[in-house]
Design a protein around this motif. Structure first.
Motif, PDB file in Angstrom:
ATOM      1  N   LYS A  45      -5.910   3.869  -7.203  1.00  0.00           N
ATOM      2  CA  LYS A  45      -6.737   2.848  -6.918  1.00  0.00           C
ATOM      3  C   LYS A  45      -6.619   1.804  -8.031  1.00  0.00           C
ATOM      4  O   LYS A  45      -6.714   0.599  -7.686  1.00  0.00           O
ATOM      5  CB  LYS A  45      -8.355   3.379  -7.165  1.00  0.00           C
ATOM      6  CG  LYS A  45      -8.903   4.189  -6.004  1.00  0.00           C
ATOM      7  CD  LYS A  45     -10.108   4.814  -6.541  1.00  0.00           C
ATOM      8  CE  LYS A  45     -10.571   5.792  -5.152  1.00  0.00           C
ATOM      9  NZ  LYS A  45     -11.862   6.308  -5.455  1.00  0.00           N
ATOM     10  N   HIS A  90       0.963  -1.278  -0.014  1.00  0.00           N
ATOM     11  CA  HIS A  90       0.035  -0.045  -0.053  1.00  0.00           C
ATOM     12  C   HIS A  90       0.893   1.054   0.087  1.00  0.00           C
ATOM     13  O   HIS A  90       0.760   2.232  -0.799  1.00  0.00           O
ATOM     14  CB  HIS A  90      -0.890  -0.042   1.293  1.00  0.00           C
ATOM     15  CG  HIS A  90      -1.826   1.125   1.380  1.00  0.00           C
ATOM     16  ND1 HIS A  90      -3.068   1.254   0.870  1.00  0.00           N
ATOM     17  CD2 HIS A  90      -1.592   2.377   1.901  1.00  0.00           C
ATOM     18  CE1 HIS A  90      -3.731   2.508   1.020  1.00  0.00           C
ATOM     19  NE2 HIS A  90      -2.638   3.110   1.746  1.00  0.00           N
ATOM     20  N   ARG A 111      -6.832  -1.217   0.488  1.00  0.00           N
ATOM     21  CA  ARG A 111      -7.131   0.015   0.718  1.00  0.00           C
ATOM     22  C   ARG A 111      -6.771   0.518   2.230  1.00  0.00           C
ATOM     23  O   ARG A 111      -6.399   1.416   2.234  1.00  0.00           O
ATOM     24  CB  ARG A 111      -8.652   0.352   0.091  1.00  0.00           C
ATOM     25  CG  ARG A 111      -8.806   1.636   0.054  1.00  0.00           C
ATOM     26  CD  ARG A 111      -9.110   2.290  -1.272  1.00  0.00           C
ATOM     27  NE  ARG A 111      -9.346   3.760  -1.292  1.00  0.00           N
ATOM     28  CZ  ARG A 111     -10.393   4.425  -1.303  1.00  0.00           C
ATOM     29  NH1 ARG A 111     -11.439   3.600  -1.349  1.00  0.00           N
ATOM     30  NH2 ARG A 111     -10.473   5.734  -1.310  1.00  0.00           N
ATOM     31  N   HIS A 139      -5.420   8.565  -1.553  1.00  0.00           N
ATOM     32  CA  HIS A 139      -6.508   7.682  -1.815  1.00  0.00           C
ATOM     33  C   HIS A 139      -7.535   7.782  -2.845  1.00  0.00           C
ATOM     34  O   HIS A 139      -7.971   6.964  -3.340  1.00  0.00           O
ATOM     35  CB  HIS A 139      -7.060   7.377  -0.257  1.00  0.00           C
ATOM     36  CG  HIS A 139      -6.004   7.063   0.421  1.00  0.00           C
ATOM     37  ND1 HIS A 139      -5.763   7.596   1.863  1.00  0.00           N
ATOM     38  CD2 HIS A 139      -5.404   5.590   0.693  1.00  0.00           C
ATOM     39  CE1 HIS A 139      -4.887   6.698   2.195  1.00  0.00           C
ATOM     40  NE2 HIS A 139      -4.668   5.553   1.638  1.00  0.00           N
TER      41      HIS A 139
END
Length: 150
Positions: A89, A67, A99, A83
């Motif tokens: 994404k 991440h 996420r 984000h």
């Protein structure tokens, strides 16, 4: 796991999933409380919460690293690294990164609700983390007087 081992793991994950080198520093930061890790924009370093490793193991740390590396590589390339950005994404999906990480605050001891109040009129129970003034607050259902149990 030491900071040196974490650095090695981040470099390995970066090469394996992103086919790009990680040339900055990765380290544990025990001051992180509610998050698994973070990417620092100013220094390009990645910090990981050591509690994530203790509570969930190496697999969870690898997910956190993936991440944070999404933030890192997109920021370095000048693409959308936040984000809410589409680039972010899409890269998360491509490398199968989560996420959000597993919740640390729910696993930590002392985070459960410790105080119990009961309404003297209708008997409804309320659990609270913090004590409240029973002279000031009343039952939300019937406005009865609250009694502190434990």
């Amino acid at each position: 796991m030491t900071d040196e081992q974490l650095q090695q793991l981040v470099c390995t994950v970066s090469n394996r999933f992103f086919q790009k080198a990680f040339v900055h520093e990765a380290l544990f930061n025990k001051r992180l409380k509610t998050t698994g890790g973070r990417y620092l924009l100013s220094t390009h370093n990645i910090e990981v919460n050591p509690k994530s490793f203790e509570l969930f193991g190496e697999e969870e740390v690898i997910q956190i690293i993936k991440h944070e590396l999404c933030h890192y590589h997109l920021h370095i390339e000048g693409k959308g690294y936040q984000h809410r950005d589409r680039d972010f994404k899409e890269l998360l999906k491509k490398v199968d990164a989560p996420r959000f990480c597993s919740s640390i605050s729910n696993k930590l001891e002392g985070s459960e609700k410790k105080h119990l109040y009961t309404c003297s009129e209708c008997g409804v129970s309320y659990r609270r983390k913090r004590r409240l003034n029973t002279e000031k607050y009343r039952c939300g259902k019937c406005l009865g007087k609250l009694i502190y149990k434990k």
